[in-house]
Design a protein around this motif. Sequence first.
Motif, PDB file in Angstrom:
ATOM      1  N   ALA A   2      -0.690  -3.101   8.540  1.00 58.31           N
ATOM      2  CA  ALA A   2      -0.914  -3.741   7.234  1.00 58.31           C
ATOM      3  C   ALA A   2      -0.988  -5.259   7.389  1.00 58.31           C
ATOM      4  N   GLY A  51      -3.765  -0.193  -1.048  1.00 58.72           N
ATOM      5  CA  GLY A  51      -4.368   1.093  -0.697  1.00 58.72           C
ATOM      6  C   GLY A  51      -5.260   1.557  -1.825  1.00 58.72           C
ATOM      7  N   ARG A  52      -5.852   2.734  -1.643  1.00 59.47           N
ATOM      8  CA  ARG A  52      -6.707   3.290  -2.702  1.00 59.47           C
ATOM      9  C   ARG A  52      -5.882   3.540  -3.963  1.00 59.47           C
ATOM     10  N   GLN A 111      -4.931   1.435  -6.226  1.00 57.36           N
ATOM     11  CA  GLN A 111      -3.985   0.385  -6.604  1.00 57.36           C
ATOM     12  C   GLN A 111      -4.667  -0.775  -7.326  1.00 57.36           C
ATOM     13  N   CYS A 157      -4.150  -6.549   8.973  1.00 61.56           N
ATOM     14  CA  CYS A 157      -5.305  -6.550   8.058  1.00 61.56           C
ATOM     15  C   CYS A 157      -5.510  -7.917   7.383  1.00 61.56           C
ATOM     16  N   ALA A 206       0.791  -1.237   0.000  1.00 58.20           N
ATOM     17  CA  ALA A 206       0.000   0.000   0.000  1.00 58.20           C
ATOM     18  C   ALA A 206       0.822   1.285   0.000  1.00 58.20           C
ATOM     19  N   ARG A 231      -8.029  -4.040   1.551  1.00 54.23           N
ATOM     20  CA  ARG A 231      -7.737  -2.608   1.646  1.00 54.23           C
ATOM     21  C   ARG A 231      -7.266  -2.259   3.053  1.00 54.23           C
ATOM     22  N   GLN A 232      -6.149  -1.588   3.146  1.00 56.02           N
ATOM     23  CA  GLN A 232      -5.649  -1.185   4.469  1.00 56.02           C
ATOM     24  C   GLN A 232      -6.430   0.025   5.009  1.00 56.02           C
ATOM     25  N   MET A 233      -7.009   0.798   4.139  1.00 53.73           N
ATOM     26  CA  MET A 233      -7.878   1.951   4.480  1.00 53.73           C
ATOM     27  C   MET A 233      -7.154   3.165   5.057  1.00 53.73           C
ATOM     28  N   ALA A 234      -6.146   2.969   5.922  1.00 51.91           N
ATOM     29  CA  ALA A 234      -5.373   4.106   6.448  1.00 51.91           C
ATOM     30  C   ALA A 234      -3.916   3.663   6.586  1.00 51.91           C
ATOM     31  N   PRO A 235      -2.962   4.543   6.246  1.00 53.43           N
ATOM     32  CA  PRO A 235      -1.546   4.154   6.263  1.00 53.43           C
ATOM     33  C   PRO A 235      -0.977   4.191   7.677  1.00 53.43           C
TER      34      PRO A 235
END
Length: 290
Positions: free
Chosen positions: A116, A60-61, A63, A119, A14, A106-110
Amino acid sequence: MLSQRVKKAVLPVAGLGTRVLPGAKTTPKNLLNVFDRPILSYIVEEARAAGIEHFVFIVGRGQGAIEDYFDANPEIEGTLEAKGKLDILADVRRDLPQPGEMSFVRQMAPLGLGHAVWCARHIIGDEPFAVMLPDMLMMASPTALAQAVAAHEETGGNIVVVEPVPEGEAHKYGIVALEGRDGRLNRMTGMVEKPPPGTEPSNLFISGRYILQPEIFEILETQERGAGGEIQLTDGMANLMKTQAFHALEYDGTTYDCGDKIGLLRANVAFALARPDLGEAARKAITDLL
Ligand code: G1P
């Protein structure tokens, strides 16, 4: 020692690829090419050679291209077939999984590497699993992950692949402490993420391949933020080490950090030169340039 076979690998992909921008702006960094294939193509091949049967990508978003790369592409494949370009067609299809062999989460937040990996908990379940950091491309035979799996078969517990850290760079990595150093596989006594310069417990850094026991997930669930304000996998492993054995494996091979421009360049040259079909042509092209 009898240890459960490692069948699943977690691939945290991500990251934004800040050090390889602008190339990583619209292409996920782990899809950047090393010679003629995306980095992830090599990583999946390395994992398969170690017996991995299921891949869990933590994305992540933006990707979606990673999923697309590992999916059929009827337009490209149909065109190649119609034109009789069967060698290219075979090359394009080489990386395709069997249906159901890959999961995308999706990890949604870094929030960090520890977050990660956490998840992936529902997909991994209650078995030992591999973690592969795809930025770190490893040229080795057997593959780096296969060496880690063999070490795990010997010791059980948890395995962390390590290697000597370049002078003055320990503060950028996770660094391990060993009980003693005898051969390549040694019992660990500690580990620390990004130690301040001069405080590192050894010259061995965690280079991006792990075999972990599923109990790590309970720990990561409540793991506090560490270095860089992130939930660190290294901190979670240090906690798990209070109840489980960890061994560090100095693997036999060469690592290329593809999250860095010069590292990516080095990987391109090295993997091109190593190719049985095009290595000679690559050598000539590079020599001409020099
Ligand atoms: C991560 C790990 C670190 C490891 C490094 C290898 O750090 O947290 O322990 O040494 O990868 O590349 P990052 O590169 O995400 O800062």
